[in-house]
Every structure is written in structure tokens, then in C-alpha cells.
Motif scaffolding. Structure first.
Motif, PDB file in Angstrom:
ATOM      1  N   ARG A 237     -15.287 -20.115  -4.185  1.00 23.13           N
ATOM      2  CA  ARG A 237     -16.509 -20.419  -4.691  1.00 23.13           C
ATOM      3  C   ARG A 237     -17.575 -19.445  -4.111  1.00 23.13           C
ATOM      4  O   ARG A 237     -18.365 -19.461  -4.257  1.00 23.13           O
ATOM      5  CB  ARG A 237     -16.684 -22.451  -4.201  1.00 23.13           C
ATOM      6  N   GLU A 240     -18.190 -16.491  -5.591  1.00 29.12           N
ATOM      7  CA  GLU A 240     -19.188 -16.462  -7.255  1.00 29.12           C
ATOM      8  C   GLU A 240     -20.801 -17.292  -6.923  1.00 29.12           C
ATOM      9  O   GLU A 240     -22.134 -16.504  -7.216  1.00 29.12           O
ATOM     10  CB  GLU A 240     -18.831 -17.910  -7.823  1.00 29.12           C
ATOM     11  N   GLU A 243     -22.011 -13.925  -6.181  1.00 32.40           N
ATOM     12  CA  GLU A 243     -21.983 -12.894  -7.145  1.00 32.40           C
ATOM     13  C   GLU A 243     -23.830 -13.519  -7.952  1.00 32.40           C
ATOM     14  O   GLU A 243     -24.708 -12.576  -8.321  1.00 32.40           O
ATOM     15  CB  GLU A 243     -21.101 -12.732  -8.367  1.00 32.40           C
TER      16      GLU A 243
END
Length: 317
Positions: A237, A240, A243
Motif C-alpha cells: 500500500r 502504491e 506511485e
């Protein structure tokens, strides 16, 4: 009800990968049932067990096995109840396994068969089959190579597709084994498990392996791996999130660059308008001067490439 859980990837590796005859026999039965080919001899290439797995970031808990004919199988139990990147992940496993073969000084025809066999407990493939085999084919289902020469196979087992209410006598060997995986924690309290333990030789073999871990041992395995996978999920997570922030920053920079280009374009348009305005002013001055000097409208038109009407407008403005 006991704490046994074969959906735990460490327990799965222990059950089928420990360096002992009982685990090897259980592994041969598993491969025979799900690869639908008789397995007489198999060697686990990574039988070492993780000792202090609670401190490890990402322990490899798949089983890499090799048959007598050197066919290699990567066997894995996917613990997480998620579809996140599974097809991409499994394709990578197969490519990595196939590419790990030593081919120096050999012909490509000497490549051995490689199979990735993955168990997971989500619905992923859009059909009703619990077991699916994937190979290289085109849009019309035409195989890229002959079936007898196909060296790469991906075999998936979607345990979530099992009809757990199906009568035991109607279940095939694959369904029975998956039912045991999903419900072994119930032990003899489950009528189907009880019947299989009492009458099915393969399930009896698996049950003996399950009983080699004490109930406290199962609880520790489950708790340690719950923490491990929670940590992995937190890390994913976080990646992510990073990103997402990176993508947001790139979008922001792209917008700023676009605005900059627009501003530069507007500036160029403005500069061009000024040049046109200046040129028009010079033309007007020249037309008026020529008219004052006695040139006729026709002479001015020929000299300036303007029609008479345009010249008259410039003179009057």
C-alpha cells in the motif's frame, strides 16, 4: 475444532516440502491429482524450511520440484484473498522458471517442460472449471507449438469454485483434496472430512501430515504469518501511495509545462500581431505618401499589390 490451516503458505510448504518420505508421498499424490499424470518420483529442489520467518520481509515459500524426466514444477499456495496482479505474477513465475534452465552448449529442443501450479482461493478466470491449463495460443485457439513439444504450462486451481455442498460420492479426486484443504481445520467434526479420513488413502496421508503439527504450533504459524502478510500488504500500500504521489507530481509538471507552452504560444501570437500591425502601418504611410505625391490609385495598386478599394480605405482612415 482444531487450528490447522493448509491455506497458510508456510504450512503448505511444510506439508509437502519437508525432507521426509511422508511429505514426499503426499507431494506425489498432490501432483498426480492436479497435473493428471502419474508421478512416481519427485525431488524438492528447495526443501529448506524458513526458521525465523516472523522477521523476514518476503520469504520464498513456493515449492520447486523436479521429476525423473527433469520436468520442473513451481508449486505455490497463494494465501491472500485478492486478485491483485495475479495473472501478471503467475506469468512471471512461468517465464522465470523456464528461463532458469542451463542451455549453454545445448539445442533448444533439449529444453525441459516447466509447469507453474498455483492454488488460490478467489475467482479469477471467467469459466466454471476449477482447474485450468494455459499454454501459448493465438486468438483462434491455435497452439504456437505442437502439444507434444509444448514446454511451458500454467496450471491454476481456483479453490473458490468448489461446490462445498456437493455430495462426497459425486466429488472427483481434485474436489476431494480441495475440500480437505479448505476444511481440514474442522477435522472429524466435518462429516465429509471424517468419511475421507476413514476411507480415502490420499486424505489419510495428508491427515497424518497435519497431525505432525501440534495445535499450539498451528496457532503460532497462523499468527506469525498473519503479521507477516499484514506487513507485506502495508508495504505494498505504501508503494502504491508513493506511485500515486509520483503520478500526481508528473501530471502537475506536465500541466505546468503545457501552460508554459501556451504562454509562449500566446506571446508569439502577440508578437506576430504587433509585426502585422507595424507592417500595415508602414503600408498605409507609404500609400498616403504616394497619393500625396500625385500617384494615381491605379499606379499605387500596381506598386503595392492592393486593389483600389483597399487603397481608398487606407487613405480615408
Amino acid at each position: 475444532m482444531r487450528s490447522a490451516n493448509l491455506l497458510n503458505d508456510f504450512a503448505f510448504k511444510y506439508m509437502f516440502g519437508e525432507d521426509c518420505k511422508e511429505a514426499n508421498d503426499a507431494l506425489k499424490s498432490l501432483l498426480t491429482v492436479f497435473l493428471e499424470r502419474k508421478v512416481h518420483h519427485v525431488v524438492v529442489k528447495n526443501s529448506e524450511m524458513v526458521k525465523d520467518f516472523s522477521k523476514m520481509k518476503n520469504p520464498r515459500l513456493d515449492l520447486l520440484v523436479e521429476f525423473d524426466d527433469r520436468t520442473m514444477v513451481d508449486l505455490e499456495m497463494q494465501l491472500r484473498q485478492t486478485q491483485d496482479h495475479l495473472p501478471i505474477r503467475f506469468s512471471y513465475y512461468l517465464a522465470r522458471l523456464h528461463g532458469s534452465q542451463e542451455l549453454e552448449g545445448k539445442y533448444y529442443g533439449e529444453l525441459k517442460e516447466t509447469i507453474v501450479l498455483v492454488f488460490f482461493n478467489v475467482n479469477l478466470i471467467d469459466n466454471h472449471r476449477m482447474c485450468n491449463t494455459f499454454t501459448l495460443k493465438n486468438e483462434d485457439g491455435l497452439s504456437f507449438v505442437k502439444e507434444t513439444e509444448d514446454r511451458m504450462k500454467l496450471r491454476t486451481v481456483e479453490m473458490a469454485k468448489l461446490d462445498v455442498n456437493k455430495p462426497l460420492e459425486e466429488m472427483n479426486e481434485q474436489e476431494k483434496m480441495i475440500y480437505y484443504f479448505l476444511n481440514c481445520h474442522k477435522g472429524m467434526d466435518d462429516s465429509k472430512i471424517k468419511a475421507m479420513i476413514e476411507s480415502d488413502g490420499v486424505i489419510q496421508m495428508l491427515e497424518k501430515r497435519v497431525e505432525t503439527i501440534s495445535d499450539d504450533g498451528w496457532k503460532k504459524i497462523i499468527e506469525d504469518f498473519r503479521k507477516l502478510h499484514e506487513n507485506e500488504e502495508r508495504m505494498e500500500r505504501q508503494l502504491e501511495l508513493e506511485e500515486a504521489h509520483k503520478a500526481k507530481e508528473e501530471a502537475k509538471n506536465a500541466l505546468q509545462e503545457a501552460n508554459k507552452l501556451n504562454q509562449e504560444a500566446d506571446k508569439k501570437v502577440e508578437e506576430a500581431d504587433k509585426k502585422v500591425e507595424k507592417a500595415n502601418k508602414l503600408v498605409k504611410q507609404m500609400v498616403c505618401k504616394m497619393y500625396e505625391d500625385g500617384f494615381s490609385l491605379e499606379q499605387i495598386s500596381e506598386y503595392c499589390s492592393l486593389n483600389v478599394d483597399e487603397i481608398q480605405v487606407l487613405i480615408k482612415s
